[in-house]
Design a protein around this motif. Structure first.
Motif, PDB file in Angstrom:
ATOM      1  N   LEU A  31      36.722  44.098  30.864  1.00 38.54           N
ATOM      2  CA  LEU A  31      36.416  42.668  30.871  1.00 38.54           C
ATOM      3  C   LEU A  31      35.163  42.346  30.058  1.00 38.54           C
ATOM      4  CD1 LEU A  31      37.228  41.741  34.568  1.00 38.54           C
ATOM      5  CD2 LEU A  31      38.106  40.570  32.544  1.00 38.54           C
ATOM      6  N   HIS A  34      35.663  42.356  26.510  1.00 40.95           N
ATOM      7  CA  HIS A  34      36.493  41.236  26.055  1.00 40.95           C
ATOM      8  C   HIS A  34      35.884  39.887  26.443  1.00 40.95           C
ATOM      9  CE1 HIS A  34      39.318  44.584  25.684  1.00 40.95           C
ATOM     10  NE2 HIS A  34      39.867  43.853  24.731  1.00 40.95           N
ATOM     11  N   PHE A  97      42.135  42.140  35.498  1.00 42.16           N
ATOM     12  CA  PHE A  97      41.157  41.136  35.918  1.00 42.16           C
ATOM     13  C   PHE A  97      40.691  41.358  37.360  1.00 42.16           C
ATOM     14  CE2 PHE A  97      43.799  39.317  32.608  1.00 42.16           C
ATOM     15  CZ  PHE A  97      42.817  38.991  31.677  1.00 42.16           C
ATOM     16  N   SER A 105      35.522  35.170  32.255  1.00 43.79           N
ATOM     17  CA  SER A 105      35.549  35.041  30.799  1.00 43.79           C
ATOM     18  C   SER A 105      36.294  33.772  30.423  1.00 43.79           C
ATOM     19  CB  SER A 105      36.244  36.240  30.165  1.00 43.79           C
ATOM     20  OG  SER A 105      36.420  36.028  28.779  1.00 43.79           O
ATOM     21  N   ASN A 107      37.758  33.371  27.814  1.00 43.05           N
ATOM     22  CA  ASN A 107      38.841  33.794  26.917  1.00 43.05           C
ATOM     23  C   ASN A 107      40.190  33.936  27.616  1.00 43.05           C
ATOM     24  OD1 ASN A 107      36.882  34.000  24.910  1.00 43.05           O
ATOM     25  ND2 ASN A 107      36.472  36.138  25.390  1.00 43.05           N
ATOM     26  N   TYR A 108      40.199  33.860  28.955  1.00 46.65           N
ATOM     27  CA  TYR A 108      41.437  34.096  29.698  1.00 46.65           C
ATOM     28  C   TYR A 108      41.634  33.011  30.753  1.00 46.65           C
ATOM     29  CZ  TYR A 108      40.990  38.627  27.514  1.00 46.65           C
ATOM     30  OH  TYR A 108      40.861  39.629  26.584  1.00 46.65           O
ATOM     31  N   ILE A 111      44.418  33.365  36.812  1.00 41.64           N
ATOM     32  CA  ILE A 111      45.721  33.905  37.205  1.00 41.64           C
ATOM     33  C   ILE A 111      46.217  33.183  38.450  1.00 41.64           C
ATOM     34  CG2 ILE A 111      46.908  35.961  38.074  1.00 41.64           C
ATOM     35  CD1 ILE A 111      45.193  37.570  36.112  1.00 41.64           C
ATOM     36  N   ILE A 171      37.357  28.386  33.382  1.00 43.47           N
ATOM     37  CA  ILE A 171      38.593  29.143  33.622  1.00 43.47           C
ATOM     38  C   ILE A 171      39.531  28.386  34.533  1.00 43.47           C
ATOM     39  CG2 ILE A 171      39.521  31.201  34.762  1.00 43.47           C
ATOM     40  CD1 ILE A 171      37.144  32.721  33.705  1.00 43.47           C
TER      41      ILE A 171
END
Length: 173
Positions: A31, A34, A97, A105, A107-108, A111, A171
């Protein structure tokens, strides 16, 4: 004295937690590589302390008892197995994750599959149930009262920190 069956469960739980720590560390490295950033680090040590003391407390209660510990009944064993299935479902649903730390992040996306489709923090619920059921399986009744309460106290700090971290990194939008 502890029956062999319960020793097997106890050792399984300790090994499971150590494996999960390794998974969390591997996921943490991935993580952070990234774009992930750790948040709320200050309270994390208390989770480590409480979860370590949890296992020590069970052993202390077992070995200070006058009566021998009996194997758990079918109902407790079934509840234990169900919590293990739910635990694995939580971890596998988050995949890379999943972590024991708060690492976010931008970037994601958040979920929302598996148990996360139904509840925001299912792993915390599972852990709370485990902290109650596992000691009862070992007839460590004081531990089954103290540690779920400690878990709730920690979650009063953890969940707001996690929610704040998710909001700050956009997020959850």
């Amino acid at each position: 004295m502890l029956p062999v069956f319960l020793w097997v469960i106890f050792i399984y739980l300790v090994v499971q937690r150590l494996v999960e720590v390794n998974i969390a560390k591997r996921n943490e490295l991935w993580l952070k590589a990234h774009g992930g950033v750790e948040k709320g680090e200050g309270h994390y040590k208390w989770f480590i302390i409480v979860h370590t003391l949890f296992f020590l407390s069970i052993l202390l209660e077992i070995y200070t008892r006058k009566a021998p510990v009996q194997n758990p009944g079918l109902v407790l064993l079934t509840l234990f197995i169900l919590t293990q299935v739910l635990r694995v479902w939580c971890i596998t649903s988050l995949g890379k994750f999943w972590n024991t730390k708060i690492i976010v992040s931008p970037n994601y996306p958040l979920i929302k599959t598996g148990p996360y489709k139904y509840i925001s923090h299912p792993n915390y619920v599972v852990v709370g149930i485990e902290l109650f059921i596992i000691p009862i399986m070992f007839q460590a009744y004081l531990t089954s009262i103290i540690f779920p309460i400690l878990h709730i106290i920690l979650l009063l700090i953890r969940i707001p920190a996690e929610e704040r971290a998710l909001r700050e990194t956009s997020i959850s939008k």
